[in-house]
Design a protein around this motif. Structure first.
Motif, PDB file in Angstrom:
ATOM      1  N   ARG A  82       4.430  -2.323   2.160  1.00  0.00           N
ATOM      2  CA  ARG A  82       4.154  -3.748   1.991  1.00  0.00           C
ATOM      3  C   ARG A  82       2.819  -4.053   2.649  1.00  0.00           C
ATOM      4  O   ARG A  82       2.347  -3.324   3.525  1.00  0.00           O
ATOM      5  CB  ARG A  82       5.274  -4.617   2.542  1.00  0.00           C
ATOM      6  N   HIS A  83       2.237  -5.154   2.179  1.00  0.00           N
ATOM      7  CA  HIS A  83       0.952  -5.614   2.705  1.00  0.00           C
ATOM      8  C   HIS A  83       0.840  -7.097   2.421  1.00  0.00           C
ATOM      9  O   HIS A  83       1.558  -7.646   1.569  1.00  0.00           O
ATOM     10  CB  HIS A  83      -0.209  -4.842   2.078  1.00  0.00           C
ATOM     11  N   ALA A  84      -0.039  -7.755   3.160  1.00  0.00           N
ATOM     12  CA  ALA A  84      -0.183  -9.206   3.030  1.00  0.00           C
ATOM     13  C   ALA A  84      -0.695  -9.653   1.663  1.00  0.00           C
ATOM     14  O   ALA A  84      -0.222 -10.651   1.126  1.00  0.00           O
ATOM     15  CB  ALA A  84      -1.078  -9.755   4.138  1.00  0.00           C
ATOM     16  N   PRO A  85      -1.670  -8.961   1.064  1.00  0.00           N
ATOM     17  CA  PRO A  85      -2.158  -9.429  -0.232  1.00  0.00           C
ATOM     18  C   PRO A  85      -1.090  -9.363  -1.318  1.00  0.00           C
ATOM     19  O   PRO A  85      -0.288  -8.425  -1.366  1.00  0.00           O
ATOM     20  CB  PRO A  85      -3.303  -8.469  -0.568  1.00  0.00           C
ATOM     21  N   GLY A  86      -1.092 -10.350  -2.199  1.00  0.00           N
ATOM     22  CA  GLY A  86      -0.286 -10.301  -3.406  1.00  0.00           C
ATOM     23  C   GLY A  86      -1.006  -9.452  -4.437  1.00  0.00           C
ATOM     24  O   GLY A  86      -2.213  -9.203  -4.332  1.00  0.00           O
ATOM     25  N   GLU A  87      -0.273  -9.009  -5.450  1.00  0.00           N
ATOM     26  CA  GLU A  87      -0.839  -8.191  -6.517  1.00  0.00           C
ATOM     27  C   GLU A  87      -0.303  -8.664  -7.859  1.00  0.00           C
ATOM     28  O   GLU A  87       0.841  -9.119  -7.940  1.00  0.00           O
ATOM     29  CB  GLU A  87      -0.432  -6.721  -6.373  1.00  0.00           C
ATOM     30  N   VAL A  88      -1.117  -8.513  -8.886  1.00  0.00           N
ATOM     31  CA  VAL A  88      -0.667  -8.739 -10.253  1.00  0.00           C
ATOM     32  C   VAL A  88      -1.122  -7.541 -11.073  1.00  0.00           C
ATOM     33  O   VAL A  88      -2.317  -7.221 -11.092  1.00  0.00           O
ATOM     34  CB  VAL A  88      -1.237 -10.045 -10.852  1.00  0.00           C
TER      35      VAL A  88
END
Length: 131
Positions: free
Chosen positions: A31-37
């Motif tokens: 997991r990481h703070a940035p969202g992804e699409v």
């Protein structure tokens, strides 16, 4: 590889085309703070998402499918098919993922210890195998 850098977006986004060979993908949930699409353009990606204490949810996405992942969501993505898979991926904010991508690409002979060090330096928490 088409790319939009943090420098071009004031740090808001990092966008990159990802090509994954059969059997490819991160070996563990993370997991990481940035969202992804992810917008899948070729082949098939399999996403594993942890929604709580139960087993990870499995999502298979093919050409034309869009898979959004909120920041902080435990996940991994793999190519479990027999052909290459390609997706256009946008990360927001962009800096952590661009930093990770560039640092791993710069490693002459990346081993797991080096990748783990780069991941930690860029705020990516490795969580363990898919459950």
């Amino acid at each position: 590889m088409r790319r939009s850098t943090c420098a071009q977006t004031g740090g808001a986004l990092f966008a990159v085309e990802v090509r994954m060979a059969p059997g490819g993908g991160p070996p563990v949930m993370h997991r990481h703070a940035p969202g992804e699409v992810y917008h899948v353009t070729e082949g098939e990606f399999t996403f594993y998402l942890a929604d709580g204490d139960g087993p990870a949810r499995r999502i298979t996405a093919g050409p034309g499918d869009v898979v959004p992942l909120a920041g902080g969501t435990p996940h991994t993505v793999r190519n479990e098919s027999a052909a290459d898979a390609v997706a256009f991926v946008v990360h927001a904010p962009g800096a952590p993922m661009e930093g990770f991508s560039r640092a791993v690409a710069a490693l002459a002979d990346p081993d797991m210890a080096s990748v783990l060090e780069v991941a930690a330096a860029n705020g990516i928490e490795l969580l363990g195998p898919v459950s």
